[in-house]
Design an enzyme around this catalytic site. Structure first.
Site, PDB file in Angstrom:
ATOM      1  N   ARG A  30       4.373 -11.988   2.751  1.00 13.16           N
ATOM      2  CA  ARG A  30       5.793 -11.754   2.562  1.00 13.16           C
ATOM      3  C   ARG A  30       6.699 -11.264   3.858  1.00 13.16           C
ATOM      4  O   ARG A  30       7.590 -11.299   3.510  1.00 13.16           O
ATOM      5  CB  ARG A  30       5.986 -10.782   1.279  1.00 13.16           C
ATOM      6  N   PRO A  50       0.635  -1.169  -0.161  1.00 12.64           N
ATOM      7  CA  PRO A  50      -0.067   0.044  -0.078  1.00 12.64           C
ATOM      8  C   PRO A  50       0.947   1.137  -0.115  1.00 12.64           C
ATOM      9  O   PRO A  50       2.023   1.150   0.738  1.00 12.64           O
ATOM     10  CB  PRO A  50      -0.971  -0.155   1.148  1.00 12.64           C
ATOM     11  N   GLU A  51       0.603   2.065  -0.727  1.00 10.53           N
ATOM     12  CA  GLU A  51       1.042   3.604  -0.738  1.00 10.53           C
ATOM     13  C   GLU A  51       0.190   4.392   0.086  1.00 10.53           C
ATOM     14  O   GLU A  51      -0.777   3.998   0.670  1.00 10.53           O
ATOM     15  CB  GLU A  51       1.280   4.081  -2.347  1.00 10.53           C
ATOM     16  N   HIS A  60      -1.382 -16.560   7.117  1.00  8.81           N
ATOM     17  CA  HIS A  60      -0.425 -15.301   7.006  1.00  8.81           C
ATOM     18  C   HIS A  60      -0.600 -14.244   8.147  1.00  8.81           C
ATOM     19  O   HIS A  60      -0.044 -13.301   7.979  1.00  8.81           O
ATOM     20  CB  HIS A  60      -0.654 -14.839   5.582  1.00  8.81           C
ATOM     21  N   ARG A  79      19.338  18.653  -5.310  1.00  6.94           N
ATOM     22  CA  ARG A  79      19.762  17.322  -5.667  1.00  6.94           C
ATOM     23  C   ARG A  79      20.131  17.208  -6.981  1.00  6.94           C
ATOM     24  O   ARG A  79      19.691  18.130  -7.514  1.00  6.94           O
ATOM     25  CB  ARG A  79      18.864  16.305  -5.148  1.00  6.94           C
TER      26      ARG A  79
END
Length: 274
Positions: free
Chosen positions: A111, A2-3, A92, A150
DNA sequence: CACGAGACCTGTTCGC
DNA sequence: TGCGAACAGGTCTCGT
């Protein structure tokens, strides 16, 4: 994982179900999920804590409890769900919190990249994060100056959470396409007008993501439908929604990167970052 | 300072 | 059908 918009969506769904509830006990099923304190200490300290508020910082979920704060990062495959009534642990599940009123908060993470902290003050965890892209701190002027501080390729720079906090692989590709900027553009070559476009694009894709309750890809389904509105992400070989050119996929910083070679032209290819 | 590669993990999809 | 490779929403660490 998720972002920002997916985390925001998850928090909005958790809040009404969890606010005010007390934690009865914790069942930690994968020790490495817990960053601190030790599992034994965690189980003792979280008992009896009441959930007072749940907010988001970058991609972190921040549970404000009576005394401590429970900080969760879902990383690639983490998810949080609330179950009412009896609950049988699933394969999970990495952390299960048993709450009052037969309510269970489940942290599921195939994961095992997700991480959890229980701390008095999360400042240390958050200290390296850049500004929130939806806050007023994030302005076109700030972005232009920061880009020129940058010499980085735009794509990896936007993914860098210490530069700007909350963008991930999907929303970065979407924002760059909307802003008509090539992912490899040198940050210090971006003009003021382009920086303003990028600022607007980042806001727009994040807001649309939140409005559509995030995106669900792969087998990690979270209910949102932004995935049906991607402009370029995962659409290599398909037509650009703006000009019809075939969308290309390249690898940048080991992340799949999707863009339209016609809309997003590299203007500094004679002067690449490296 | 900036970049690339490798690590951490499991599951699904792709290509032959 | 089967099997290995490639790939996946993230981030950290190390070497150059």
């Amino acid at each position: 994982m998720p972002e920002l918009p997916e985390v925001e969506t998850i928090i909005r769904s958790l809040r009404p179900a969890l606010l005010g509830k007390n934690v009865l006990s914790a069942n930690l099923r994968w020790n490495r999920t817990l960053m601190s304190p030790s599992p034994a200490k965690f189980k003792i300290l979280i008992q009896g804590q009441q959930i007072l508020d749940i907010v988001r910082r970058a991609k972190f979920l921040q549970f404000k409890l009576s005394t401590y704060q429970l900080i969760i990062h879902l990383r690639m495959s983490g998810d949080l769900l609330v179950v009412k009534g009896g609950y049988q642990a699933a394969i999970h599940d990495r952390l299960i919190l048993n709450l009052a009123d037969e309510t269970t908060l489940v942290f599921s993470d195939p994961r095992k990249f997700g991480r959890v902290w229980l701390v008095e003050d999360p400042a240390e965890i958050f200290q390296t994060l850049g500004p929130e892209p939806l806050s007023s701190e994030f302005s076109p002027g700030w972005l232009y100056a920061a880009l020129h501080n940058r010499q980085r390729q735009l794509k990896p720079l936007l993914l860098d959470q210490s530069f700007l906090a909350g963008l991930g692989n999907i929303y970065t590709d979407e924002a760059l396409h909307l802003a008509r900027l090539h992912p490899l553009t040198r940050s210090d070559w971006v003009s003021e007008e382009e920086a303003a476009r990028l600022w607007m694009a980042i806001r727009q894709v994040l807001e649309e993501g939140i409005r559509r309750n995030g995106a669900s890809i792969d087998w990690v389904y979270r209910g949102g439908d932004f995935q049906n509105h991607f402009r370029v992400y995962g659409r290599q070989g398909e037509s650009c929604p703006v000009c019809g050119t075939k969308i290309q996929r390249i690898v940048v910083g080991q992340r799949g990167t999707h863009f339209c070679p016609n809309c997003q032209v590299l203007t500094n290819d004679q002067n690449p970052v490296k």
